[in-house]
Each structure stands twice: as structure tokens, then as C-alpha cells.
Design a protein around this motif. Structure first.
Motif, PDB file in Angstrom:
ATOM      1  N   VAL A  28       0.683  -1.180   0.165  1.00  0.00           N
ATOM      2  CA  VAL A  28       0.000   0.603  -0.169  1.00  0.00           C
ATOM      3  C   VAL A  28       0.699   1.239   0.501  1.00  0.00           C
ATOM      4  O   VAL A  28       2.237   1.379   0.716  1.00  0.00           O
ATOM      5  N   LEU A  29       0.668   2.432  -1.237  1.00  0.00           N
ATOM      6  CA  LEU A  29       1.283   3.513  -1.329  1.00  0.00           C
ATOM      7  C   LEU A  29       0.257   4.377   0.311  1.00  0.00           C
ATOM      8  O   LEU A  29      -0.806   4.488  -0.651  1.00  0.00           O
ATOM      9  N   LEU A  30       0.504   5.281   0.785  1.00  0.00           N
ATOM     10  CA  LEU A  30      -0.413   6.138   0.767  1.00  0.00           C
ATOM     11  C   LEU A  30      -0.344   7.914   0.212  1.00  0.00           C
ATOM     12  O   LEU A  30       1.174   8.234  -0.252  1.00  0.00           O
ATOM     13  N   SER A  31      -0.755   8.848  -0.472  1.00  0.00           N
ATOM     14  CA  SER A  31      -0.380   9.848  -0.870  1.00  0.00           C
ATOM     15  C   SER A  31      -1.741  10.666  -0.465  1.00  0.00           C
ATOM     16  O   SER A  31      -2.969  10.657  -0.229  1.00  0.00           O
ATOM     17  N   PHE A  32      -1.229  11.590  -0.370  1.00  0.00           N
ATOM     18  CA  PHE A  32      -2.156  13.226   0.430  1.00  0.00           C
ATOM     19  C   PHE A  32      -1.768  14.419  -1.127  1.00  0.00           C
ATOM     20  O   PHE A  32      -0.933  14.896  -1.060  1.00  0.00           O
ATOM     21  N   ASP A  33      -2.931  14.770  -1.204  1.00  0.00           N
ATOM     22  CA  ASP A  33      -3.312  15.766  -2.176  1.00  0.00           C
ATOM     23  C   ASP A  33      -3.387  17.460  -1.653  1.00  0.00           C
ATOM     24  O   ASP A  33      -3.683  17.696  -0.639  1.00  0.00           O
ATOM     25  N   ASP A  34      -2.490  17.837  -2.228  1.00  0.00           N
ATOM     26  CA  ASP A  34      -2.677  19.608  -2.199  1.00  0.00           C
ATOM     27  C   ASP A  34      -1.876  20.332  -0.912  1.00  0.00           C
ATOM     28  O   ASP A  34      -1.726  21.505  -0.517  1.00  0.00           O
ATOM     29  N   GLY A  35      -1.127  19.485  -0.037  1.00  0.00           N
ATOM     30  CA  GLY A  35      -0.709  19.938   0.566  1.00  0.00           C
ATOM     31  C   GLY A  35      -1.410  20.573   1.955  1.00  0.00           C
ATOM     32  O   GLY A  35      -0.860  22.092   2.451  1.00  0.00           O
ATOM     33  N   TYR A  36      -2.215  20.601   2.721  1.00  0.00           N
ATOM     34  CA  TYR A  36      -3.187  20.731   3.409  1.00  0.00           C
ATOM     35  C   TYR A  36      -1.522  21.571   4.626  1.00  0.00           C
ATOM     36  O   TYR A  36      -0.692  20.196   4.935  1.00  0.00           O
ATOM     37  N   GLN A  37      -1.919  22.324   5.426  1.00  0.00           N
ATOM     38  CA  GLN A  37      -1.522  22.569   7.424  1.00  0.00           C
ATOM     39  C   GLN A  37      -1.080  20.943   7.779  1.00  0.00           C
ATOM     40  O   GLN A  37      -0.663  20.819   8.554  1.00  0.00           O
ATOM     41  N   SER A  38      -2.841  20.483   7.682  1.00  0.00           N
ATOM     42  CA  SER A  38      -3.166  19.570   8.574  1.00  0.00           C
ATOM     43  C   SER A  38      -1.984  18.097   7.913  1.00  0.00           C
ATOM     44  O   SER A  38      -2.241  17.177   8.938  1.00  0.00           O
ATOM     45  N   MET A  39      -1.514  18.139   7.014  1.00  0.00           N
ATOM     46  CA  MET A  39      -0.544  17.273   6.775  1.00  0.00           C
ATOM     47  C   MET A  39       0.681  16.541   8.099  1.00  0.00           C
ATOM     48  O   MET A  39       1.771  16.048   8.086  1.00  0.00           O
ATOM     49  N   TYR A  41      -7.582  29.201  -4.294  1.00  0.00           N
ATOM     50  CA  TYR A  41      -7.905  28.217  -4.371  1.00  0.00           C
ATOM     51  C   TYR A  41      -9.249  27.422  -5.338  1.00  0.00           C
ATOM     52  O   TYR A  41     -10.520  27.254  -4.541  1.00  0.00           O
ATOM     53  N   GLY A  42      -9.142  26.836  -6.594  1.00  0.00           N
ATOM     54  CA  GLY A  42      -9.998  27.385  -6.725  1.00  0.00           C
ATOM     55  C   GLY A  42     -10.986  28.127  -6.969  1.00  0.00           C
ATOM     56  O   GLY A  42      -9.922  28.934  -8.139  1.00  0.00           O
ATOM     57  N   ASP A  43     -12.027  28.573  -6.809  1.00  0.00           N
ATOM     58  CA  ASP A  43     -12.727  29.596  -7.495  1.00  0.00           C
ATOM     59  C   ASP A  43     -13.150  30.789  -5.827  1.00  0.00           C
ATOM     60  O   ASP A  43     -13.887  31.723  -6.002  1.00  0.00           O
ATOM     61  N   ILE A  44     -12.236  30.207  -5.114  1.00  0.00           N
ATOM     62  CA  ILE A  44     -13.012  31.351  -3.771  1.00  0.00           C
ATOM     63  C   ILE A  44     -10.845  31.675  -3.388  1.00  0.00           C
ATOM     64  O   ILE A  44     -10.288  30.544  -3.890  1.00  0.00           O
ATOM     65  N   TRP A  45     -11.141  32.746  -2.627  1.00  0.00           N
ATOM     66  CA  TRP A  45      -9.955  32.495  -1.766  1.00  0.00           C
ATOM     67  C   TRP A  45     -10.077  32.074  -0.195  1.00  0.00           C
ATOM     68  O   TRP A  45     -10.780  32.302   0.628  1.00  0.00           O
ATOM     69  N   VAL A  46      -8.815  31.582  -0.007  1.00  0.00           N
ATOM     70  CA  VAL A  46      -8.247  31.284   1.356  1.00  0.00           C
ATOM     71  C   VAL A  46      -7.533  31.092   2.339  1.00  0.00           C
ATOM     72  O   VAL A  46      -6.718  32.031   1.219  1.00  0.00           O
ATOM     73  N   PRO A  47      -7.372  31.371   3.327  1.00  0.00           N
ATOM     74  CA  PRO A  47      -6.159  32.158   3.894  1.00  0.00           C
ATOM     75  C   PRO A  47      -4.526  30.558   3.594  1.00  0.00           C
ATOM     76  O   PRO A  47      -4.460  29.863   3.554  1.00  0.00           O
TER      77      PRO A  47
END
Length: 653
Positions: A90-101, A135-141
Motif C-alpha cells: 500500500v502506498l499512501l498519498s495526500f493531495d494539495d498540501g494542507y497544513q494538517s499534513m 483555491y479554485g474559485d475562492i480565496w482561502v488563508p
């Protein structure tokens, strides 16, 4: 003595090489795709967020079930034959680089000593004075994403492989004149009244990939080896660009397990979300291990949608027609739509125009891509592009227009066109033109499969065009059917060669389209007599058994009224019996039912269609389609036909 030692070492090396190669070919790998991880994922608007407690439980369950967490290095070692993957990898992958990573996932990974791939979008990580990121169509911190210090610490641990997830193409682009948005990495854009050229689109994709690779190298001292496609959308043109930039592994969201035969540039991933509790995870893993490619072969319920019904010269009315179609498909609950990509308003079976931009035929309307994408995203169905193989009515100004299939007469008159007007599959110029049409389709639209139209046939009197006869001569075959009929063995070979010509050309077109739609499935229409009476192969140049070998699905026209069957029910039972007599045929055969009796021009009652589906289904048939669907007349009646065509009420066996 030295020579003997050299020989022994050589033999040992060969044996080790063979063993390593076999291990790679037989290896299996599950790749899981996560996004945001939170304390309470269900409270977020992100449907793909996962609870941190659930993530920990999932990893504990995998470890307890004997699964082994592997890294990108392990995958590459397996592929180059130096070290096979362990069983249950099993290989784990996490997309987008959220701080929760860093704050939530990284501690869990260290606890389980589990490697992972983290895919980063460069433009989201650039320090900003305003501290907001688009972030897509919105702005996020900006704080929602990882800091570079956090990324460096995770990378230094040896557990984390940093992958590219684009620099600024994790978004949609306007992809058609109606303003539809589609993934930026796979879609030429529409702007200022024209489409972006395909070369310009590829240059845009390459520039973005290079920019992110450069940025990650600047920040981390190392370029990424893995490209993770935003939205899982890719084609083999952009995977080639990724490879040239040092990223031989690219990851999609295609369903299934990865084996040693899965291309590194098309690695499949299982998308995780907040609903993937342990029982659901266990079921998914069971499915992945049980089937050859990890995908359970589901039953199909299919609508044929004729864009000639949807087209209207009034754009406003056409919009209303599209909305009504989407409502009907959604209410019907089918799994698949065979969507006509060519215009045939006269019902001749010939493409006199197309519903997509192309170099060869008039475009009646730029409609196919818009409807296909809407059906996929709004109705959650698989869309197959329904296309002729040969029946393209080219403009008279095109010299290839005269390269036609000709039938020999039985009264001595000159050969002529009979039945569908088709381009000859023996003409190199005709084949090149058809390849160009299919390439234009694939470049400008997104779809899941191809359905080859029922024009993919040659009668027992065809083809005697000049190009066909030149080919027969090369093969040592008679130049006309009258000569071939004199000897049964010669006729059989003559028929077999024609069958192979049609099969090979259709498969060639499918491979071309797979360059742009890598997960493409292929179906082809077959006439029912080919199933019921093998001798009829000569009449159509179609072989049901070769179709089962060559295509993902064989769509048999189970249409007793078209075949003038005196007893339609008995005819259908005979057809089902002959399909069942071939092992595995039910899994690949679509029973295409007629919703109109064209001989009387009257609708076939919806109740009769329901009875037919129920009867065949009870005896093992798994895939059903019907044609035509008339949304304006509610034919067949939605309230009745959905009883057997809705996958919600008729789940797969």
C-alpha cells in the motif's frame, strides 16, 4: 575453471533477472488518495476530508491485516527488477498540501513508519503579503497550507516523497463556447471566440509542470519524481511531458489496483473520503484483491442518446433541450450513455456532419463535448462516444470522398455502393482521414468509451473497390466474391481476412483515442444473426467470438422486429442461449433493445421492454441498452422503463 565460474555467474544472473522480472509482473499495489484531514471532517464543506481518528484507525487496520506500507523507491525497485514489492503493498498519498499534513498526518505516519507521497501546488505555497491563496474559485488563508519549514522537516524524515500537483493548473479552464469549465491539464481552452491550438495547450501544460519542478527544486534542492494530476485528469500526451521533466511516475484517480503491467505514468488511486469507515475500507480492499484489475465488473444500463434530437438552430431552445436531457438521464438512473457524436438528421446511418470541431466534415454544432461533460459531472454516468467506423460522408471537394466500399453485382453490372455509404477500409487515404477524425474527437472532448456504429460491416458482395482488389491480390485471394464462392475454404479465408481488416482498424482507432483517454473502454455494434447463425459471418464480415476477444463490450442488436422475427420472445430466448453457450460472454455482451418498431414506425411499449429485461436478467444477462430515446415524447415512458434501467433500483449483482 575461471570460464566455468563465469558461466555459473552468468546463469545465476539470468535466473535472478528472470525471478525479479516475474516478481514485478506479478506485483500488486494499492494507492490511496487522501486530501484534508481534520478533527471533525463531516463539519467541513470538503466531501473528501477524513477524520484524523479515522485515518489512524485505517492505518492500524491495514497493518493488522498484513498490509505493508511502501515508498516510491520501493515501486521503482520493483519495476527495475532489483527488489520486488512485498505482498499486500500500500502506498499512501495526500493531495494539495494542507497544513494538517504536518500537524495531524505526519505524527501518525511516524507512528506507523508509513511512507507517503505529498502532492504540492506551487502557487498555493508562495508567501503572500495578503496571506490569501486562490483555491479554485475562492480565496482561502495561506495558513491553510504547509509552510516550507514544515515541508523540509517532513522530507528530511525520509518518509515523505514530495510530488508535483501543478504550479497553477489545479483549476478548470473555459473549454467550450458555452462557458463549460474542464480540467486545465487535459483541455484546450476557449477564449476570444476560438479554441487554443493543441500545440499551444501542450506548451501551456509543459510550462506549468516545469515551473513547479523548478520551484520545488529551488525550495527543497531536489526535483520531484512524481506528478499527481489535479482532479485525476490526464492523457498520454501530458504524461510524456512529465517524463521528460524527470517525473516517470504520474498518478490519476482511475479505479483499480496497480499491477506490474500498469504503466508507471498511469498509476491508479483509490479516492478516500469521510464516509470510508473500516467496513467500507475492508470491502474496497477485498474488491481490489478479488478482480484482475481490482475493479468489480458491474452490470450496465445504457441509454442511446441521439444528439440530432437535442440540436436546435436556436441556442436558447438547444439549452432547454440539454437541460431536459440531463433531467431525464438523472431520473432514469442509468450507468452509461452512448452519446452520438455525429450528425445524421436524415437517418441514413451516415455522418454528414459532426458535433465537434474537426478538419474534415462540417460541424453542425459544437455540442458533443458540452453534453458529454455535463452528463459526466451532473448525472454521474459513463459517456461513450458513438461513432461510425467508415460511414463518413466527406464533402465532394475532398478527393478521399470517392474512396468508397463497392459491392459486386450478381447480374454483371458495374460495382456500386449498397447500404451505408462507407469509406473503404482498404484505402490508405480513407483510413488516414478517419484516423484524423477520431484524433480531432479525442483532442477536443472528454469521454469514457467508444461505441463503434453498426456500419462496421462488409457484406458478402463487398468490398470490390480498386484498393480492396489490390489488397486481395497481395494476399493471394480472389478479386471478387463470385470467384471466392467457388471454393468453401477460399470463401472462409476471404471472409476471415475481411473480418480481421475491420477488427484491426477499429482497434487501431481505439489505441489512437487512448492516447487522449487512457482509461477508455471500447464497445462495438454487432448484428444478432452473427450470434444466432455463425454462417452469417460471411454476410456481415463480423465474428461474435472475435468481438468478445477484442473489445470490452459487444453490443448485440437484440431487435426481433428489425430481424422480422415471427415470434419475438422465442427469438430473444434463442439469442440469449447462444450467448450463454460461450463461457464469459454474458459478462461482455450488451443486449441492445429497440424502443421503436421501425417497420411500423410505432413505439415498442415500455412494458414490453421491462418484461424483456426482467426475463433476460433472470437468466443471467447483465448489460442492457435501448435505442432510441425520445425525451420530447417520453418514449419509452420514463415512469415505466426506469424500473429496470435505474441502477439505484437494480444494483449490480
Amino acid at each position: 575453471m575461471k570460464n566455468l565460474i563465469r558461466i555459473l555467474l552468468l546463469v545465476l544472473g539470468m535466473l535472478l533477472s528472470l525471478h525479479a522480472g516475474a516478481s514485478s509482473a506479478n506485483s500488486k499495489l494499492i494507492i490511496l488518495c487522501y486530501h484534508e484531514v481534520a478533527e471533525d471532517a463531516l463539519s467541513l464543506s470538503d466531501p473528501y476530508a477524513v477524520d484524523v481518528q479515522l485515518l489512524s484507525k485505517q492505518l492500524a487496520w491495514m497493518k493488522g491485516q498484513g498490509y505493508h506500507f511502501v515508498s516510491v523507491d520501493d515501486i521503482l525497485s520493483d519495476r527495475n527488477g532489483t527488489r520486488p514489492l512485498p505482498e499486500k503493498a500500500v502506498l499512501l498519498s495526500f493531495d494539495d498540501g494542507y497544513q494538517s499534513m504536518y500537524s495531524k498526518v505526519f505524527p501518525i505516519l511516524k507512528q506507523f513508519k508509513a511512507p507517503a507521497v505529498v502532492a504540492l501546488v506551487g502557487s498555493w505555497l508562495v508567501p503572500r503579503d495578503d496571506q490569501e491563496v486562490q483555491y479554485g474559485d475562492i480565496w482561502v488563508p495561506r495558513s491553510r497550507f504547509l509552510s516550507w519549514d514544515e515541508i523540509r522537516e517532513m522530507k528530511a524524515s525520509g518518509l515523505i516523497e514530495i510530488a508535483s500537483h501543478s504550479y497553477a493548473m489545479h483549476k478548470g479552464v473555459m473549454a467550450n463556447p458555452q462557458g463549460g469549465s474542464e480540467p486545465a491539464y487535459t483541455s484546450p481552452s476557449w477564449s476570444e471566440g476560438k479554441y487554443e491550438s493543441y500545440d499551444a495547450y501542450l506548451a501551456r501544460a509543459a510550462a506549468d509542470m516545469k515551473k513547479n519542478s523548478d520551484y520545488l527544486a529551488e525550495k527543497l534542492g531536489e526535483r520531484p519524481r512524481v506528478m499527481v494530476w489535479p482532479y485525476g485528469a490526464y492523457n498520454f500526451r501530458v504524461t510524456k511531458l512529465a517524463g521528460e521533466l524527470g517525473m516517470p511516475i504520474t498518478m490519476s484517480l482511475d479505479d483499480g489496483i496497480n499491477t506490474g503491467k500498469t504503466p508507471l505514468e498511469a498509476m491508479r488511486r483509490v479516492l478516500m473520503d469521510a464516509r470510508t469507515r473500516i467496513p467500507e475500507l475492508a470491502f474496497q480492499f477485498h474488491q481490489l484483491e478479488k478482480f484482475p484489475d481490482g475493479v468489480r465488473p458491474e452490470s450496465s444500463r445504457i441509454m442511446h442518446v441521439d444528439l440530432d434530437y437535442i440540436y436546435d438552430p436556436d441556442p436558447a431552445q438547444q439549452d432547454r433541450n440539454i437541460d431536459a436531457l440531463l433531467d431525464r438521464v438523472k431520473a432514469m438512473g442509468v450507468s452509461t450513455v452512448y452519446l452520438q457524436a455525429f450528425a445524421d438528421p436524415k437517418g441514413t446511418g451516415e455522418a454528414e456532419a459532426l458535433y465537434f470541431p474537426n478538419r474534415y466534415l462540417p460541424m453542425r454544432a459544437d455540442l458533443f463535448n458540452r453534453v458529454a461533460w455535463s452528463l459526466d459531472t451532473r448525472c454521474d454516468v459513463k459517456v461513450y462516444a458513438w461513432m461510425p467506423l467508415l460511414a463518413f460522408k466527406l464533402p465532394d471537394s475532398n478527393p478521399v470522398a470517392g474512396k468508397l466500399v463497392l459491392a459486386a453485382s450478381r447480374d454483371g453490372s458495374p460495382p456500386q455502393v449498397k447500404g451505408y455509404r462507407r469509406l473503404s477500409p482498404y484505402s490508405a487515404e480513407a483510413r488516414a482521414t478517419i484516423r484524423g477524425i477520431y484524433e480531432d474527437l479525442a483532442r477536443g472532448a472528454h469521454f469514457h468509451g467508444l461505441l463503434f456504429h453498426d456500419d462496421a460491416t462488409l457484406s458478402d458482395d463487398e468490398d470490390v473497390s480498386t484498393d480492396a482488389q489490390a489488397w486481395y491480390q497481395q494476399q493471394g485471394l480472389p478479386l471478387n466474391p463470385a470467384e471466392a464462392r467457388k471454393d468453401p475454404a477460399t470463401l472462409a479465408r476471404w471472409t476471415s481476412e475481411k473480418i480481421k481488416r475491420l477488427d484491426d482498424f477499429s482497434l487501431e482507432l481505439a489505441e489512437l483515442v487512448k492516447t487522449y483517454e487512457p482509461a477508455l473502454k471500447v464497445a462495438r455494434n454487432y448484428y444478432a444473426p452473427v450470434v444466432l447463425n455463425p454462417a452469417s459471418e460471411t454476410w456481415f464480415a463480423q465474428s461474435y467470438r472475435s468481438g468478445l476477444q477484442n473489445y470490452d463490450y459487444v453490443a448485440v442488436m437484440a431487435m426481433p422486429y428489425m430481424e422480422k422475427a415471427e415470434q419475438p420472445r422465442q427469438w430473444m430466448q434463442a439469442l440469449l442461449k447462444d450467448v450463454k453457450d460461450i463461457p464469459g460472454a454474458l459478462d461482455k455482451t450488451v443486449f441492445e433493445l429497440q424502443a421503436t418498431n421501425w417497420r411500423t414506425n410505432q413505439p415498442v411499449p415500455a412494458e414490453e421492454l421491462v418484461e424483456t429485461v426482467n426475463t433476460l436478467h433472470e437468466q443471467g444477462a447483465r448489460h442492457f441498452a435501448y435505442y432510441p430515446d425520445d425525451q420530447f415524447k417520453d418514449q419509452p415512458k420514463l415512469s415505466v422503463i426506469r424500473r429496470v434501467f435505474s441502477m439505484k433500483s437494480n444494483p449490480a449483482e
